[in-house]
Design an enzyme around this catalytic site. Sequence first.
Site, PDB file in Angstrom:
ATOM      1  N   TYR A   1     -15.154  10.473   1.132  1.00  0.00           N
ATOM      2  CA  TYR A   1     -14.164  10.175   0.102  1.00  0.00           C
ATOM      3  C   TYR A   1     -14.379  10.991  -1.168  1.00  0.00           C
ATOM      4  O   TYR A   1     -13.474  11.084  -2.008  1.00  0.00           O
ATOM      5  CB  TYR A   1     -14.164   8.684  -0.223  1.00  0.00           C
ATOM      6  CG  TYR A   1     -13.432   7.844   0.799  1.00  0.00           C
ATOM      7  CD1 TYR A   1     -12.092   7.516   0.626  1.00  0.00           C
ATOM      8  CD2 TYR A   1     -14.070   7.391   1.949  1.00  0.00           C
ATOM      9  CE1 TYR A   1     -11.415   6.756   1.559  1.00  0.00           C
ATOM     10  CE2 TYR A   1     -13.403   6.641   2.898  1.00  0.00           C
ATOM     11  CZ  TYR A   1     -12.075   6.326   2.694  1.00  0.00           C
ATOM     12  OH  TYR A   1     -11.396   5.582   3.633  1.00  0.00           O
ATOM     13  N   ARG A  27       0.833  -1.203   0.000  1.00  0.00           N
ATOM     14  CA  ARG A  27       0.000   0.000   0.000  1.00  0.00           C
ATOM     15  C   ARG A  27       0.871   1.258   0.000  1.00  0.00           C
ATOM     16  O   ARG A  27       0.504   2.264  -0.600  1.00  0.00           O
ATOM     17  CB  ARG A  27      -0.940   0.004   1.204  1.00  0.00           C
ATOM     18  CG  ARG A  27      -1.799   1.261   1.269  1.00  0.00           C
ATOM     19  CD  ARG A  27      -2.760   1.251   2.441  1.00  0.00           C
ATOM     20  NE  ARG A  27      -3.387   2.559   2.600  1.00  0.00           N
ATOM     21  CZ  ARG A  27      -4.259   2.884   3.566  1.00  0.00           C
ATOM     22  NH1 ARG A  27      -4.601   1.979   4.461  1.00  0.00           N
ATOM     23  NH2 ARG A  27      -4.779   4.093   3.633  1.00  0.00           N
ATOM     24  N   ASP A  34     -17.766   0.198   5.629  1.00  0.00           N
ATOM     25  CA  ASP A  34     -18.322   0.737   6.869  1.00  0.00           C
ATOM     26  C   ASP A  34     -18.580   2.235   6.790  1.00  0.00           C
ATOM     27  O   ASP A  34     -19.205   2.817   7.678  1.00  0.00           O
ATOM     28  CB  ASP A  34     -17.399   0.422   8.056  1.00  0.00           C
ATOM     29  CG  ASP A  34     -15.977   0.906   7.845  1.00  0.00           C
ATOM     30  OD1 ASP A  34     -15.598   1.145   6.687  1.00  0.00           O
ATOM     31  OD2 ASP A  34     -15.240   1.035   8.831  1.00  0.00           O
ATOM     32  N   HIS A  75     -16.915   4.529  -2.153  1.00  0.00           N
ATOM     33  CA  HIS A  75     -16.083   5.719  -1.920  1.00  0.00           C
ATOM     34  C   HIS A  75     -16.360   6.832  -2.936  1.00  0.00           C
ATOM     35  O   HIS A  75     -15.519   7.690  -3.174  1.00  0.00           O
ATOM     36  CB  HIS A  75     -14.603   5.360  -1.903  1.00  0.00           C
ATOM     37  CG  HIS A  75     -14.211   4.589  -0.677  1.00  0.00           C
ATOM     38  ND1 HIS A  75     -12.918   4.205  -0.420  1.00  0.00           N
ATOM     39  CD2 HIS A  75     -14.944   4.142   0.378  1.00  0.00           C
ATOM     40  CE1 HIS A  75     -12.872   3.551   0.727  1.00  0.00           C
ATOM     41  NE2 HIS A  75     -14.095   3.504   1.226  1.00  0.00           N
ATOM     42  N   ASN A  96     -10.551  -4.193  -0.111  1.00  0.00           N
ATOM     43  CA  ASN A  96     -10.533  -3.033  -0.992  1.00  0.00           C
ATOM     44  C   ASN A  96      -9.743  -3.298  -2.266  1.00  0.00           C
ATOM     45  O   ASN A  96      -8.846  -4.141  -2.274  1.00  0.00           O
ATOM     46  CB  ASN A  96      -9.916  -1.841  -0.252  1.00  0.00           C
ATOM     47  CG  ASN A  96     -10.922  -1.122   0.613  1.00  0.00           C
ATOM     48  OD1 ASN A  96     -12.083  -1.000   0.253  1.00  0.00           O
ATOM     49  ND2 ASN A  96     -10.473  -0.639   1.762  1.00  0.00           N
TER      50      ASN A  96
END
Length: 467
Positions: free
Chosen positions: A244, A89, A166, A195, A143
Amino acid sequence: MKLTFIGAGGVRTPLVIQSILNFQDRLPLDTVCMMDIDPERLELIKLACKPRLAKGAKFNIEWTTDARKAIRGADFIVTTFREGSLESRVIDEQVPLKYGVLGQETTGPGGFAMALRTVPVILHYVELIKELAPDAWLLNFTNPAGILTETITRVAGFEHAVGICDNPSAMMRAAAAYVHTDPDKLFPEYYGLNHLGWMRSIYLDGKDLIPDILQKMQTSGETIEHLPFDVNEIAALGTIPNEYVYFYYYPRKSVENLLKSGQSRAMQILPFNQELYAGLRRIRDEEDTPDKIEAIYLKYLDQRQSTYMTLETGHDAENAAVEEKPLEKQDAKKAMDESAEGYSAVALNVIEGLLEKPKLMILNVPNRGAISGMAENDVIETTCLVGNGVVRPFAMGSIPDADLGLMKSVKAYEKLTIQAAVEDSYELALEALTLHPLVPGYDIARNILDDYLAQHGDYFPKLLNER
């Protein structure tokens, strides 16, 4: 009933256990199986869960690195893994920043890179589920949730699946608190992609509360909790955007804030994760350590939560830093309960809705005509009815052109990203990244993609076809 979690060596598993304990009298649980491919992390997280499980688990719990064992005979399977771990990530998020593009886990190139790594893995798990638990429900938390859920439902053709995030449920709890009511009393009209969504209406006893909420925001100057938008901007929109959406409305500002901070979110939380695992290693051979375990995990949790979106929005994380002192027992339980409510409780609410008690939830599901202008099999994020063994979206009908246009642009990128991962195609991957609204053109997309190929190594597809 057997419930399996794939990716149980992750740092959120103690919250999962807390949620299961909170739900165990509401669900016919016999066995909970926690699976991860990393045996050491799984063992450490098992230790982190020990104080919670000692307080009265009524189900059998298994810990395994064997995916076939975990999936075989499961009734519900939750995927919550990170291919390449947090270190990948960091690459996902730092590479785009080098070119002045947003580096974020799910939005933009970060989500693109994570999808390319993860699509082949999720397809492998779906094949195992078809073989070993064909009647199971698959609840995807991994994700980027929307892209992977579409991979599961459209590409793999596995219909007993939903994508879970969530964030919309947190929006509902925050909105309910803002108007001083119980979130279960509200009916939300929410539409978008994962998002990338908007709350159009929130009904209480037949009345839409959005106009009053927007008026209250303008009068007081205060927004709903965790909403990083100007109150006048929200009032002009007439809807409440998911937090987001900030990255789409303020892409330049987001990048500037991240560059100013000198790090992305992944770099910010990597030391928290490393400290958590290191702390658990230090005490794993000790006896009578529940208080120490609890202190280590709660410190991690507070560090993570107090710094959420501080880098991207430019908020001062230092002012939100956690005091390093032990929490009182009642405060510790409250912290765990609140965090669990915002994460794995969403999955357990889906399960309860399918089995026992119909519920309204905001989930990632195939469109089925719910949003005009989106294709039937496009996975969207919207208000759904969960009950009688099915999940169905409510009809949202027409939505604002600006929102629909942004959704369709992102959806085109998502579909090409999935196709690129399935076909191992460099050309399709480059086309997908070029199309993303946050990527300013072909040359930068190519530079970002080539850097990913160079830095990710074996965790990234080779993308040899058509190159």
